[in-house]
Motif scaffolding. Structure first.
Motif, mmCIF file in Angstrom:
data_model
loop_
_atom_site.group_PDB
_atom_site.id
_atom_site.type_symbol
_atom_site.label_atom_id
_atom_site.label_comp_id
_atom_site.label_asym_id
_atom_site.label_seq_id
_atom_site.Cartn_x
_atom_site.Cartn_y
_atom_site.Cartn_z
ATOM 1 N N PHE A 15 -1.367 4.458 7.596
ATOM 2 C CA PHE A 15 -1.853 3.462 6.647
ATOM 3 C C PHE A 15 -0.825 2.330 6.501
ATOM 4 N N ALA A 16 0.451 2.707 6.313
ATOM 5 C CA ALA A 16 1.512 1.703 6.152
ATOM 6 C C ALA A 16 1.603 0.807 7.384
ATOM 7 N N THR A 18 -0.854 0.163 9.672
ATOM 8 C CA THR A 18 -2.044 -0.668 9.856
ATOM 9 C C THR A 18 -2.166 -1.756 8.796
ATOM 10 N N GLN A 19 -1.529 -1.545 7.652
ATOM 11 C CA GLN A 19 -1.562 -2.542 6.585
ATOM 12 C C GLN A 19 -0.393 -3.523 6.671
ATOM 13 N N GLY A 20 0.465 -3.344 7.675
ATOM 14 C CA GLY A 20 1.595 -4.247 7.882
ATOM 15 C C GLY A 20 2.777 -3.991 6.964
ATOM 16 N N PHE A 21 2.843 -2.818 6.354
ATOM 17 C CA PHE A 21 3.961 -2.498 5.474
ATOM 18 C C PHE A 21 5.192 -2.020 6.236
ATOM 19 N N GLY A 31 5.257 -2.532 -1.400
ATOM 20 C CA GLY A 31 3.864 -2.786 -1.042
ATOM 21 C C GLY A 31 3.110 -1.488 -0.793
ATOM 22 N N LEU A 32 3.745 -0.576 -0.068
ATOM 23 C CA LEU A 32 3.108 0.718 0.191
ATOM 24 C C LEU A 32 2.904 1.486 -1.108
ATOM 25 N N LYS A 35 -0.093 0.644 -3.148
ATOM 26 C CA LYS A 35 -1.401 0.985 -2.587
ATOM 27 C C LYS A 35 -1.668 2.494 -2.535
ATOM 28 N N ASP A 38 -4.920 3.904 -3.680
ATOM 29 C CA ASP A 38 -6.094 3.530 -2.887
ATOM 30 C C ASP A 38 -6.279 4.415 -1.657
ATOM 31 N N ILE A 39 -5.408 5.397 -1.482
ATOM 32 C CA ILE A 39 -5.427 6.225 -0.279
ATOM 33 C C ILE A 39 -6.084 7.570 -0.585
ATOM 34 N N ASN A 57 -9.458 7.540 3.954
ATOM 35 C CA ASN A 57 -10.484 6.694 3.335
ATOM 36 C C ASN A 57 -11.800 6.758 4.118
#
Length: 170
Positions: A15-16, A18-21, A31-32, A35, A38-39, A57
């Protein structure tokens, strides 16, 4: 039901990524953390494969989380106290319902300290790397054994020395 807690940390790492974190240049920890709520991580049994696959998700990410790229970052992500706390809560909820087998580096010492049975297994890093190599090769990836050994040694050292819920025998 078999719960691979390490896969949960791999899912957060994926997730981190793919979200650019997180990448080789930076890691946006805040940032991670922002979120994490939301996971949603779940396991769904695949009859054809004979094991539970990991969903993030609602999306099956079983193959994506088993890459060496994810492995390179998983120890860093799993060392973040907020990540561990979030996943420990989910794992403890799973444990309340009983009837599960859960593996992971802190299950017997931190997550499910009152578990009826606990097993601590270890193996030579070269043997573990050969198993991982075979697993990745069977999935059509192009693993390099030396890289896998290096990654495992790095993760073992990091996971054993982290301040929060380190890898150790119960």
């Amino acid at each position: 039901v078999y719960i691979d807690s390490g896969a949960m940390y791999r899912a957060i790492t994926y997730f981190a990524m793919t979200q650019g974190f997180i990448d080789k240049e930076k890691f946006n920890v805040e940032g991670l953390i922002s979120k994490l709520k939301d996971i949603d991580i779940s396991f769904k049994f695949n009859k054809n494969l004979g094991f539970a696959e990991v969903y993030l998700n609602g999306e099956n990410i079983e193959k994506q989380i088993r890459t060496l790229e994810v492995s390179n970052f998983v120890s860093i992500v799993s060392a973040i106290p907020e990540v561990r706390q979030q996943l420990v809560l989910q794992q403890q909820k799973m444990g309340i319902e009983k009837g599960i087998v859960m593996d992971g580096r802190d299950i017997g010492t931190y997550v499910l300290v009152d578990a009826k049975y606990k097993f601590f297994l270890t193996a030579d890093v070269n043997e573990r790397a050969k198993r991982r190599y075979k697993e990745l090769d069977e999935k059509g990836m192009k693993p390099i054994l030396e890289n896998i050994i290096e990654d495992m040694n790095y993760r073992d050292k990091n996971d054993s020395s982290r301040a929060f819920a380190p890898l150790k025998q119960a």
